[in-house]
Write an enzyme that holds these catalytic residues in place. Structure first.
Site: not given
Length: 315
Positions: A20, A22, A89, A193, A263, A275
């Site tokens: 992934g 990204g 994701k 987070k 994001s 997400e």
């Protein structure tokens, strides 16, 4: 216990696959490749083609370089890797775990560098139980500026869970310029987070504004504070111990990442699924299960979903 591994540890160079590739995976992959590790990026065709032709362009405040590395569109490229940086994701977690499962080397560490708090559990449920899986908390501001081009806007630390390979990985990451800590309370750090993401991601997405500009609008800091209060109430009810001063961390984001779009904002601008169900939506889900009201987080989730549907229909 939280420890910082010594970069002088006597460990060999690693073979690393980024599942992934990204902005997050490319940034860390580029630093690791520059330090001599063998890195393979796994991503979309246009991105892979650019990396195969020119290497990955890494642009930071201090440098702008092309970093040669391998790239593939196939999950089989994890074959032989010592460490897999699992960066898909959250919506794709199970599917990506199933895709890499047949190709993982015995003992390979799968390190989940994703938004949300339960991705490591979801990966663990798919993979062979003998495969070590460790969650990582990512503190970095990055964005893709185009195929084969990653930009770094700030920070870059990792906090990772203990595993049989975590000490060696932390040492090598630290030597590559990635400050890496090992913590027994990664769940709490992931929640910290998550609270930051719940506070800013939806508002940045709906306004299409970076954090520094966003907080200048009247009432925004009050909405952020109330959203954080809801999240902390759910965490407390869920028995989660969140380290540090979360409220202070939330207030500090606009100063440390003033030009960063979330994001979620980047996904929404590109017409891609967000997400949000794994951010504010996860807090709503846990709040419902624990009997904690979540009106603001629910509203932010619904508004982003409405914006997604509008972008998806070309509206």
């Amino acid at each position: 216990m939280t420890s910082t591994a010594s970069s002088a540890a006597d460990v060999s160079l690693l073979r690393i696959a980024v599942m992934g590739a990204g902005a997050v995976g490319c940034y860390y992959g580029a630093l690791l490749a520059r330090a001599g590790h063998a890195v393979s990026l796994i991503g979309r065709q246009s991105h892979v083609q650019a990396v195969q032709q020119r290497g990955l362009r890494l642009e930071t405040a201090l440098l702008d370089v092309q970093v040669p590395m391998q790239a593939s569109t196939e999950a089989s490229a994890v074959q032989g890797a010592d460490v897999v940086l699992f960066c898909v994701k959250s919506t794709d977690t199970e599917a990506a775990a199933r895709a890499i499962q047949p190709w993982l080397a015995p003992g390979a560490l799968v390190l989940t560098l994703q938004n949300g708090v339960d991705n490591d559990e979801r990966v663990r449920a798919v993979l062979d139980r003998r495969t070590p899986v460790a969650a990582a908390v990512v503190y970095v501001a990055t964005a893709m500026a185009g195929p084969g081009h990653v930009q770094h806007h700030g920070r870059g630390e990792l906090v990772i869970a203990p595993s049989p390979r975590s000490e060696a990985v932390a040492a090598q990451f630290g030597a590559a310029g990635i400050p890496t800590q090992i913590s027994d309370n990664v769940r709490g750090a992931l929640w910290a987070k998550l609270v930051l993401n719940c506070a800013y991601n939806a508002l940045s997405a709906l306004s299409q504004q970076p954090y520094g500009q966003l907080v200048q609008a009247p009432g925004v800091t009050d909405v952020i504070a109330d959203t954080v209060a809801e999240c902390l109430a759910v965490a407390k009810a869920d028995g989660v111990t969140i380290p540090g001063d979360v409220a202070a961390a939330v207030r500090g984001i606009p100063a440390t990442m003033p030009g960063q779009h979330s994001s979620t904002a980047q996904d929404l601008a590109r017409g891609k699924p967000t997400e949000i169900d794994h951010l504010n939506g996860y807090v709503v889900q846990r709040g419902e299960a624990l009997g904690v009201p979540m009106p603001l987080n629910r509203a932010l989730q619904v508004l982003v979903k409405l914006a997604e549907a509008r972008r998806g229909s070309g509206g």
